[in-house]
Design an enzyme around this catalytic site. Structure first.
Site, PDB file in Angstrom:
ATOM      1  N   ASN A 296      88.437  38.664  71.739  1.00 24.65           N
ATOM      2  CA  ASN A 296      88.956  39.539  72.780  1.00 24.65           C
ATOM      3  C   ASN A 296      87.865  40.322  73.412  1.00 24.65           C
ATOM      4  O   ASN A 296      87.978  40.649  74.770  1.00 24.65           O
ATOM      5  CB  ASN A 296      89.642  40.679  72.094  1.00 24.65           C
ATOM      6  CG  ASN A 296      90.619  41.452  72.814  1.00 24.65           C
ATOM      7  OD1 ASN A 296      91.026  41.133  73.967  1.00 24.65           O
ATOM      8  ND2 ASN A 296      90.662  42.807  72.424  1.00 24.65           N
TER       9      ASN A 296
ATOM     10  N   HIS B  76      95.546  41.827  74.968  1.00 18.07           N
ATOM     11  CA  HIS B  76      96.419  41.748  76.005  1.00 18.07           C
ATOM     12  C   HIS B  76      96.487  39.986  76.815  1.00 18.07           C
ATOM     13  O   HIS B  76      95.473  39.542  76.718  1.00 18.07           O
ATOM     14  CB  HIS B  76      96.011  42.505  77.358  1.00 18.07           C
ATOM     15  CG  HIS B  76      96.157  44.000  77.255  1.00 18.07           C
ATOM     16  ND1 HIS B  76      95.290  44.614  76.321  1.00 18.07           N
ATOM     17  CD2 HIS B  76      97.049  44.641  77.764  1.00 18.07           C
ATOM     18  CE1 HIS B  76      95.740  45.975  76.475  1.00 18.07           C
ATOM     19  NE2 HIS B  76      96.722  46.078  77.273  1.00 18.07           N
TER      20      HIS B  76
END
Length: 294
Positions: free
Chosen positions: A169, A138
């Protein structure tokens, strides 16, 4: 509403204002955050054209349409500028406030999905990520938008995603996202602009090259680095600026986040975006936080 307008105007410039206005006229209205944001980040290529040029002006040149303009996308929880060449965002802008970090948003009810507002030639699909070894990372984090299910759902468009090394991440980058949320306890408003970087490397021949992997049949570009710029509104009107860059590689999560602070100018040069001139035009008190500063 007033605070949102003022803060985003502080942080960002007028270069895409014309593009945003064109988008509003075309759609009749602008849904989500864009309808409340008058000015967006400046990209050099989107600055107003200089006077002069061929006889007949741009009206005649655009007789059959222009091949491309800034692709703005407005969601419930963020605004982004889309780059069809990389199949991802140039930048994603969001506002964090304590009340937006709480609510009924349920991540388990969300699914990554294609952005149907992007032409099929230029968008990523879930199949592009399958077996690639990269996470769907994201840019505007899902946990930033728990305040409604729709707001959280919107963060799962693949236009808000970039191929990210799983270790990054799930560890160091996640730590930076959590830190960004924690700042809402200290500052009146926290504005976050996140995006990819494709930085050159000097190779054995002494020359510098920009090289990056692409994944899937749609050739989704894998960034070499990511940036995150935090514009912080403190009490008394002071604006603080913190800018981070992390490589898209495994990063030791025990390294203090301040080690990833960089001068904002380095992000402006590498990304083609401008932040500082627009902040200074609207605020007389800017404090840039860099590694080692107090």
């Amino acid at each position: 509403m007033r605070a949102l307008r003022a803060g985003l105007t502080l942080a960002l410039g007028a270069g895409l204002g014309a593009a945003a206005e064109h988008w509003r006229r075309r759609e009749g209205k602008a849904p989500g955050l864009l309808g409340r944001v008058p000015l967006l980040p400046v990209v050099a290529a989107d600055l107003p054209a200089l006077p002069g040029g061929p006889a007949g002006g741009t009206g005649e040149l655009a007789k059959y349409g222009l091949p491309g303009v800034a692709q703005l996308r407005s969601r419930e929880s963020y605004v982004l500028s889309y780059d069809p060449r990389t199949r991802g965002a140039l930048w994603v802008l969001e506002q964090l406030r304590p009340e937006r970090l709480r609510g009924d948003g349920d991540r388990s009810a969300c699914d990554f999905r294609e952005d149907d507002s992007v032409h099929a030639y230029h968008r990523a699909t879930n199949a592009d990520y399958r077996g690639s070894g990269f996470d769907r990372g994201h840019l505007a984090a899902a946990a930033n938008h728990r305040w409604s299910q729709r707001a959280m759902d919107d963060t799962f468009y693949l236009s808000n995603v970039a191929p990210q090394v799983p270790h990054l991440n799930q560890n160091a980058w996640n730590n930076l996202e959590r830190y960004s949320r924690s700042l809402t306890r200290t500052y009146q408003n926290v504005y976050v602009c996140t995006g990819p970087l494709f930085l050159p490397r000097t190779e054995a021949d002494g020359k510098s090259y920009v090289k990056y992997q692409v994944i899937g049949k749609n050739h989704v570009a894998v960034p070499t680095h990511f940036f995150k710029v935090l514009i912080l509104e403190a009490a008394g009107g002071q604006i603080e600026l913190r800018s981070y860059v992390m490589p898209n590689a495994p990063v030791d999560e025990t390294i203090p986040l301040e080690r990833f602070l960089v001068p904002i100018e380095s992000i402006e040069r590498a990304s083609g975006l401008l932040f500082v001139p627009n902040i200074l035009a609207r605020a007389g008190n800017l404090k840039a936080i860099t590694a080692g500063s107090k």
